[in-house]
Write an enzyme that holds these catalytic residues in place. Structure first.
Site, PDB file in Angstrom:
ATOM      1  N   HIS A 140      74.225  20.371  59.445  1.00 38.07           N
ATOM      2  CA  HIS A 140      73.450  21.499  58.906  1.00 38.07           C
ATOM      3  C   HIS A 140      74.115  22.023  57.638  1.00 38.07           C
ATOM      4  CE1 HIS A 140      71.130  25.445  59.348  1.00 38.07           C
ATOM      5  NE2 HIS A 140      72.118  25.796  58.551  1.00 38.07           N
ATOM      6  N   GLU A 141      75.443  22.242  57.747  1.00 39.61           N
ATOM      7  CA  GLU A 141      76.161  22.805  56.595  1.00 39.61           C
ATOM      8  C   GLU A 141      76.204  21.835  55.428  1.00 39.61           C
ATOM      9  OE1 GLU A 141      76.430  25.937  59.094  1.00 39.61           O
ATOM     10  OE2 GLU A 141      76.375  25.723  56.927  1.00 39.61           O
ATOM     11  N   HIS A 144      73.063  21.768  53.432  1.00 39.29           N
ATOM     12  CA  HIS A 144      72.941  22.815  52.404  1.00 39.29           C
ATOM     13  C   HIS A 144      73.464  22.281  51.066  1.00 39.29           C
ATOM     14  CE1 HIS A 144      71.350  26.232  54.549  1.00 39.29           C
ATOM     15  NE2 HIS A 144      72.334  26.256  55.422  1.00 39.29           N
ATOM     16  N   TYR A 155      67.487  30.476  48.153  1.00 38.92           N
ATOM     17  CA  TYR A 155      67.829  30.880  49.515  1.00 38.92           C
ATOM     18  C   TYR A 155      67.251  32.259  49.869  1.00 38.92           C
ATOM     19  CZ  TYR A 155      70.716  30.455  53.743  1.00 38.92           C
ATOM     20  OH  TYR A 155      71.165  30.317  55.036  1.00 38.92           O
ATOM     21  N   GLU A 164      66.654  26.579  54.934  1.00 40.43           N
ATOM     22  CA  GLU A 164      67.239  26.596  56.280  1.00 40.43           C
ATOM     23  C   GLU A 164      66.639  25.497  57.159  1.00 40.43           C
ATOM     24  OE1 GLU A 164      70.417  28.037  56.564  1.00 40.43           O
ATOM     25  OE2 GLU A 164      69.496  27.931  58.540  1.00 40.43           O
ATOM     26  N   ASP A 228      64.249  37.028  58.049  1.00 42.12           N
ATOM     27  CA  ASP A 228      65.460  36.274  57.720  1.00 42.12           C
ATOM     28  C   ASP A 228      65.145  34.783  57.606  1.00 42.12           C
ATOM     29  OD1 ASP A 228      68.803  36.488  58.182  1.00 42.12           O
ATOM     30  OD2 ASP A 228      67.876  34.555  58.617  1.00 42.12           O
ATOM     31  N   HIS A 230      66.715  32.307  58.490  1.00 38.45           N
ATOM     32  CA  HIS A 230      67.050  31.533  59.698  1.00 38.45           C
ATOM     33  C   HIS A 230      65.951  31.625  60.748  1.00 38.45           C
ATOM     34  CE1 HIS A 230      70.979  32.287  57.827  1.00 38.45           C
ATOM     35  NE2 HIS A 230      71.249  31.087  58.265  1.00 38.45           N
TER      36      HIS A 230
HETATM   37  C1  LIG Z   1      75.810  30.328  62.614  1.00 40.69           C
HETATM   38  C2  LIG Z   1      75.392  30.674  61.200  1.00 40.69           C
HETATM   39  C3  LIG Z   1      75.417  31.992  60.749  1.00 40.69           C
HETATM   40  C4  LIG Z   1      75.034  32.275  59.429  1.00 40.69           C
HETATM   41  C5  LIG Z   1      74.606  31.273  58.567  1.00 40.69           C
HETATM   42  C6  LIG Z   1      74.533  29.955  59.014  1.00 40.69           C
HETATM   43  C7  LIG Z   1      74.017  28.841  58.109  1.00 40.69           C
HETATM   44  O1  LIG Z   1      74.704  27.827  57.936  1.00 40.69           O
HETATM   45  O2  LIG Z   1      72.897  29.024  57.587  1.00 40.69           O
HETATM   46  C8  LIG Z   1      74.966  29.661  60.319  1.00 40.69           C
HETATM   47  O3  LIG Z   1      75.013  28.355  60.742  1.00 40.69           O
HETATM   48  C9  LIG Z   1      73.854  27.793  61.217  1.00 40.69           C
HETATM   49  O4  LIG Z   1      72.795  28.353  61.203  1.00 40.69           O
HETATM   50  C10 LIG Z   1      74.139  26.436  61.788  1.00 40.69           C
HETATM   51  C11 LIG Z   1      73.120  25.788  62.591  1.00 40.69           C
HETATM   52  C12 LIG Z   1      74.338  26.438  63.237  1.00 40.69           C
HETATM   53 ZN   LIG Z   2      72.046  27.248  57.190  1.00 36.35          ZN
END
Ligand SMILES: Cc1cccc(C(=O)O)c1OC(=O)C1CC1
Ligand SMILES: [Zn+2]
Length: 318
Positions: A140-141, A144, A155, A164, A228, A230
């Site tokens: 995931h990271e 990005h 973003y 996301e 958000d 996410h």
């Molecule tokens: C846990 C977390 C908090 C904030 C941003 C992210 C981010 O990387 O956007 C994040 O990581 C994720 O969403 C990954 C999938 C677990």
């Molecule tokens: Zn992310």
């Protein structure tokens, strides 16, 4: 035994798998030597000044820190998946370094991409265990980073939800690859291997039923600019799931029935759209149009191209 590539010194990299002679299924994979050649791990020792002490670079032996070694291996699997599935050589397509810093802060329940590198917290042991140990979180990271080198989806707003979603989608596509190209319930859960270690079966997010987490959207008409990124990602996550596996909206927000085209074709479509067609300001409506365009560019059938449009219609993107 299959040849996966060559090492820096030209020796072949072999992927050793034990195969069931009856149905050809992969029974076991022996430890894989990754084809990655650009990993650089740092240990923040619970501080927050990036990148931290360099503790393991490409080709160096395992350290005494299992978290460093696990993240090194997850980065290797992620690199291999992008190379083998999409013929992409790292974040920038030209072997760019994979910089990762672990043990960020104390009991930090996050992982993030800071525009240049990946950063992982250890979790507090209740909400998260160590996030650096997770393959879909690592992918995931890293995704990005791929997105920032390609579409550079802004973003925030709808493009932020798509940004996301690209990370959740390819995070789980890499998890599918790492599992031996086998789809399971975990393929559609995000962060399940590190989320709430004391609760079995749950996840940070659910691509097949986004609303299950209590916050994520699963229907575009519910989108507002204040959601958000996410959570608005759920709209595209569910579209990807329905395109891969087929079916209808899990909470009957629409009655559209989507024909499955499989996770690999769905991944090829979303990869091509994100890396070759999307712009920084892409909306969900444009994502529908441009994933359809990607399917056409890939030479997929009319039925497969229609399935792409149906998947977006199923989540209310008309
Ligand atoms: C846990 C977390 C908090 C904030 C941003 C992210 C981010 O990387 O956007 C994040 O990581 C994720 O969403 C990954 C999938 C677990
Ligand atoms: Zn992310």
């Amino acid at each position: 035994v299959t040849v996966k590539g060559t090492q820096a010194d030209g020796t072949p990299i072999l992927d050793k798998v034990l195969v069931n002679a009856v149905d050809g299924s992969v029974v076991a994979r022996l430890p894989t030597i990754h084809t990655a050649k650009n990993r650089e791990l740092h240990d923040l020792k619970n501080k927050t000044t990036l990148p931290g002490t360099t503790v393991r670079t490409e080709g160096q032996a395992a350290t005494s820190d299992a978290v460093v070694n696990n993240n090194y291996d997850r980065l290797g699997t992620t690199y291999d998946a992008y190379k083998e599935l999409f013929n992409r050589d790292s974040l920038d397509g030209s072997g760019g370094k994979l910089i990762s810093s672990v043990h960020y802060s104390t009991k930090y329940n996050n992982a993030y991409w800071n525009g240049t590198q990946m950063v992982y917290g250890d979790g507090d042991g209740s909400t998260f265990s160590n996030l650096a140990n997770s393959l879909d979180v690592t992918a995931h990271e890293l995704t990005h980073g791929v997105t920032s080198n390609t579409s550079n989806l802004e973003y925030s707003g709808e493009s932020g939800g798509l940004n996301e979603a690209m990370s959740d989608i390819f995070g789980n596509v890499v998890e599918y690859y790492g599992a031996g190209k086998v789809v399971s319930d975990n393929t559609w859960k995000v962060g399940e291997d590190v989320y709430t270690p004391n609760t079995a079966g749950d996840a940070l997010r659910y691509m097949n039923d986004p609303a299950k987490d209590g916050d994520s959207l699963d229907y575009y008409p519910d989108y507002t600019s204040g959601v958000d990124v996410h959570y608005s990602s759920g709209i595209a996550n569910l579209a990807f799931y329905l395109l891969s596996q087929g079916g209808k909206h899990p909470r009957s927000k629409t009655t559209v029935s989507v024909t499955a085209i499989g996770i690999e074709k769905a991944a090829q479509i979303f990869y091509r759209a994100n890396t070759q067609i999307f712009t920084a300001s892409t909306t969900f409506a444009q994502a529908k149009q441009w994933t359809g365009q990607a399917a056409q560019d890939l030479g997929y059938t009319q039925a497969e191209i229609s399935a792409v449009a149906d998947a977006w219609s199923a989540v209310g993107v008309t």
